[in-house]
Structure formats: structure tokens, C-alpha cells
Design a protein around this motif. Structure first.
Motif, PDB file in Angstrom:
ATOM      1  N   TRP A   1       0.474  -0.953   0.090  1.00  0.00           N
ATOM      2  CA  TRP A   1       0.340  -0.103  -0.272  1.00  0.00           C
ATOM      3  C   TRP A   1       1.114   0.853  -0.299  1.00  0.00           C
ATOM      4  O   TRP A   1       0.473   2.096   0.429  1.00  0.00           O
ATOM      5  CB  TRP A   1      -0.819  -0.380   0.985  1.00  0.00           C
TER       6      TRP A   1
ATOM      7  N   GLU B   1      -0.567   5.066  -0.248  1.00  0.00           N
ATOM      8  CA  GLU B   1      -0.748   6.013   1.165  1.00  0.00           C
ATOM      9  C   GLU B   1       0.375   6.183   1.895  1.00  0.00           C
ATOM     10  O   GLU B   1       0.628   7.377   2.490  1.00  0.00           O
ATOM     11  CB  GLU B   1      -1.250   4.759   2.151  1.00  0.00           C
TER      12      GLU B   1
ATOM     13  N   ARG C   1     -14.228  -0.661  13.825  1.00  0.00           N
ATOM     14  CA  ARG C   1     -13.011   0.473  12.841  1.00  0.00           C
ATOM     15  C   ARG C   1     -13.711   1.818  13.739  1.00  0.00           C
ATOM     16  O   ARG C   1     -12.577   2.139  13.034  1.00  0.00           O
ATOM     17  CB  ARG C   1     -13.338   0.179  11.518  1.00  0.00           C
TER      18      ARG C   1
ATOM     19  N   ARG D   1      -9.460   0.196  16.498  1.00  0.00           N
ATOM     20  CA  ARG D   1      -9.354   0.211  15.105  1.00  0.00           C
ATOM     21  C   ARG D   1      -8.020   0.781  15.538  1.00  0.00           C
ATOM     22  O   ARG D   1      -6.549   1.035  16.004  1.00  0.00           O
ATOM     23  CB  ARG D   1     -10.333   1.521  15.116  1.00  0.00           C
ATOM     24  N   SER D   2      -7.790  -0.196  13.584  1.00  0.00           N
ATOM     25  CA  SER D   2      -5.885   0.473  13.407  1.00  0.00           C
ATOM     26  C   SER D   2      -6.099  -0.188  11.737  1.00  0.00           C
ATOM     27  O   SER D   2      -6.749  -0.556  11.234  1.00  0.00           O
ATOM     28  CB  SER D   2      -5.207  -1.014  14.133  1.00  0.00           C
ATOM     29  N   TRP D   3      -5.260  -0.330  10.849  1.00  0.00           N
ATOM     30  CA  TRP D   3      -5.302  -0.381   9.987  1.00  0.00           C
ATOM     31  C   TRP D   3      -5.687  -1.880   9.351  1.00  0.00           C
ATOM     32  O   TRP D   3      -5.551  -2.274   8.775  1.00  0.00           O
ATOM     33  CB  TRP D   3      -3.562   0.183   8.822  1.00  0.00           C
TER      34      TRP D   3
ATOM     35  N   ASP E   1      -8.480  -2.521   9.956  1.00  0.00           N
ATOM     36  CA  ASP E   1      -8.810  -1.925   8.142  1.00  0.00           C
ATOM     37  C   ASP E   1      -8.668  -3.756   7.293  1.00  0.00           C
ATOM     38  O   ASP E   1      -9.640  -3.502   6.414  1.00  0.00           O
ATOM     39  CB  ASP E   1      -8.650  -0.631   7.666  1.00  0.00           C
ATOM     40  N   LEU E   2      -7.575  -3.817   7.086  1.00  0.00           N
ATOM     41  CA  LEU E   2      -7.045  -4.600   6.063  1.00  0.00           C
ATOM     42  C   LEU E   2      -8.525  -6.077   6.462  1.00  0.00           C
ATOM     43  O   LEU E   2      -8.158  -7.131   5.809  1.00  0.00           O
ATOM     44  CB  LEU E   2      -5.647  -5.427   6.285  1.00  0.00           C
TER      45      LEU E   2
END
Length: 304
Positions: free
Chosen positions: A124, A128, A211, A217-219, A222-223
Motif C-alpha cells: 500500500w 498511502e 473500525r 481500531r487500526s490499519w 481495516d485490512l
């Protein structure tokens, strides 16, 4: 500013594109013709030999290595005789920090600078930006700062000069150890919810709820939400988890420094366990239970 990128795999190719988009001229080299052709398709100049790469760059040259840690030394063997005093080599891969310190000393003996840059962002990063943990001499890092600003999510965040040579890869090593622990916690939590048949939980929906506003919550979440949305039962995915070495180095460092790191350590051991399709230790446990308590042993093929 110009840069030579050595290694045009997924990370190196994307980093070369991001740098080029920021106005930094990149010339790329990879021993694989297919990798060179793919990058050339994005308008990046490529060469088919290290000597040609060095000749294509103005002095003082900056070479960024994005190669597996196991071939860094071999790459330096070929590269250093081609370089001149004042040139700089950046190792942006996942190298062990002790080896980075040794490589810096080797480069210094040839008058060449060395910077170790722990790089996070995966596939990413092109979109990003990359998180960069940089080790090296202050003046050298300052001179190279346009590169780091271009690769980072923004010029004023996501990158830092964290200390002398070795500090960048040490920070990235610990970063990846923490990543192991976080991933294991998510995996165990979702496994627990999956097992609770009474509620028939929609795991993708739970992940999506978490999320927003949740303290977890975190990246990575998200994934995880994306993965569960695309494949709720994770069909077709083998329960086999690789490790690329950083978790092992982190655990070894924790032991050497007498720092308790049980979560990171156990998450590494769980990865090792995932590779045992016919675990001897589990079969040994079943045999012991049968011996001391007469507990039934399931014949091979009936486990579950």
C-alpha cells in the motif's frame, strides 16, 4: 535529485514510482528482466547491470537497496568496487541491525556512507506512503531528506532520523515484533467469535463496527475487515503462517536485554506451530493422556 534503486520487486518498484511522482529521477536495476520491464512501463529508466547503474548517476551517487537481507552482502560485494568516496548506500530492506552496523563499517572503509532505513507500508506504500525509521549520520540523513519526505505519507510525518547506524533497522525489527502480537490478538478474537455458533456472528460486520470509535481500531483491523468482507469463511487459505525473521530477532533481543516480551514471543511460536500439519507434540500429548488417564486416542484422520 537522482537515485539508483536496486531491487524492483513489489516494494522497490512501488517506491521507485512514488519517488518519480515526487520529481526525483530514478534509475532502476534488478537482475530479473521481467521486473525491469514492469517498472519501465511506468516511465522509470532501467539498466541491466550494476555498473551501468553507477555510470548513469551523477556524483555523489545515492543507491537504495530493496533486496532480501540474505543478498545484501553479495550486492555490496559487487557494488562497492564501483563506488567513489562521498557516495551513499541506503539499505531499506528488513536487515538485522547488527549486520547493518557491520556493513556501515565496511562502507566507511571505502569512503562510502551507509544509512539503514526500516521501511513499513507493504504493497500500500505507493498509494498511502511509507513509514520510515532511519539510522545514520545526521548530516547524511539531512542531505537525503528529500527522498524520505517523498516516500513518507507527508513531508512532516511518517519518517524520522531515529539514531546512529543500526537504529533504523532495530526500530523496524521491534515494529514487526509488535505487529506479530497485534495480528495474533486479532486472529484469536475472530476465531473465538467464529466458534460461537449460538450467535452466528457476521464477522465482517463486527470488524466494520470496530473500525469506527473502538479502542482496537487500526490499519490491521481495516485490512482484516476487507479480507472478511471478500471471503467471510476464509475459504481456500491454508492455516500456514510464514515469518520473515524480524519476530525471531525481536525475541532474541528481548532475551539478551532481559526484557519480558511474552506476547511477541508467543505470537512467533504460534506461527511456527501453524506449520506442523501432523504435530508430533500434539500426538505426544494425546499419548500421555491415554497413558495416565485412559483417555481415548483418536485414530489418524479422525481429528477435529
Amino acid at each position: 535529485m537522482e537515485l539508483g534503486m536496486i531491487g524492483l520487486g513489489r516494494m522497490g518498484a512501488n517506491m521507485a514510482q512514488r519517488l518519480q511522482l515526487a520529481g526525483i529521477a530514478v534509475t532502476g536495476f534488478d537482475p530479473g528482466e521481467q521486473a525491469r520491464v514492469a517498472v519501465a512501463g511506468h516511465g522509470i529508466a532501467t539498466v541491466d547491470a550494476l555498473q551501468a547503474l553507477v555510470q548513469a548517476l551523477p556524483a555523489p551517487r545515492t543507491l537504495w537497496l530493496m533486496v532480501p537481507s540474505k543478498v545484501v552482502d553479495a550486492t555490496l560485494d559487487s557494488l562497492l568496487p564501483l563506488l567513489a568516496a562521498g557516495d551513499v548506500v541506503i539499505d531499506g530492506g528488513n536487515s538485522w541491525y547488527r549486520e547493518s552496523q557491520q556493513r556501515a563499517a565496511r562502507c566507511a572503509a571505502a569512503g562510502v556512507g551507509f544509512v539503514d532505513c526500516g521501511t513499513s507500508g507493504g504493497v500500500w506504500g505507493l498509494q498511502e506512503g511509507y513509514c520510515l525509521m532511519i539510522g545514520g549520520e545526521k548530516d547524511t540523513v539531512a542531505r537525503l531528506s528529500p527522498l524520505f519526505k517523498a516516500l513518507a505519507p507527508a513531508a512532516d510525518r511518517g519518517w524520522a532520523h531515529v539514531g546512529p547506524v543500526g537504529a533504523g533497522h532495530f526500530s523496524k525489527m521491534v515494529h514487526n515484533g509488535i505487529e506479530y502480537g497485534m495480528m495474533q490478538a486479532y486472529a484469536e478474537g475472530f476465531a473465538l467469535m467464529d466458534k460461537k455458533a449460538e450467535f452466528d456472528l457476521d464477522l465482517a460486520k463486527v470488524a466494520e463496527v470496530w473500525r469506527h470509535g473502538s479502542v482496537v481500531r487500526s490499519w490491521l483491523l481495516d485490512l482484516s475487515a476487507d479480507a472478511l468482507q471478500a471471503n467471510p469463511a476464509l475459504d481456500g487459505i491454508a492455516p500456514y503462517v510464514e515469518d520473515s525473521g524480524e519476530g525471531r530477532w525481536t525475541v532474541a533481543e528481548a532475551i539478551e536485554l532481559d526484557v519480558p516480551a511474552p506476547v511477541i514471543t508467543l505470537s512467533l511460536l504460534e506461527r511456527l506451530r501453524s506449520r506442523q500439519a501432523n504435530s508430533f507434540s500434539d500426538r505426544m500429548l494425546a499419548a500421555m493422556r491415554n497413558e495416565f488417564g485412559g483417555h481415548a486416542i483418536k485414530p489418524a484422520g479422525e481429528a477435529g
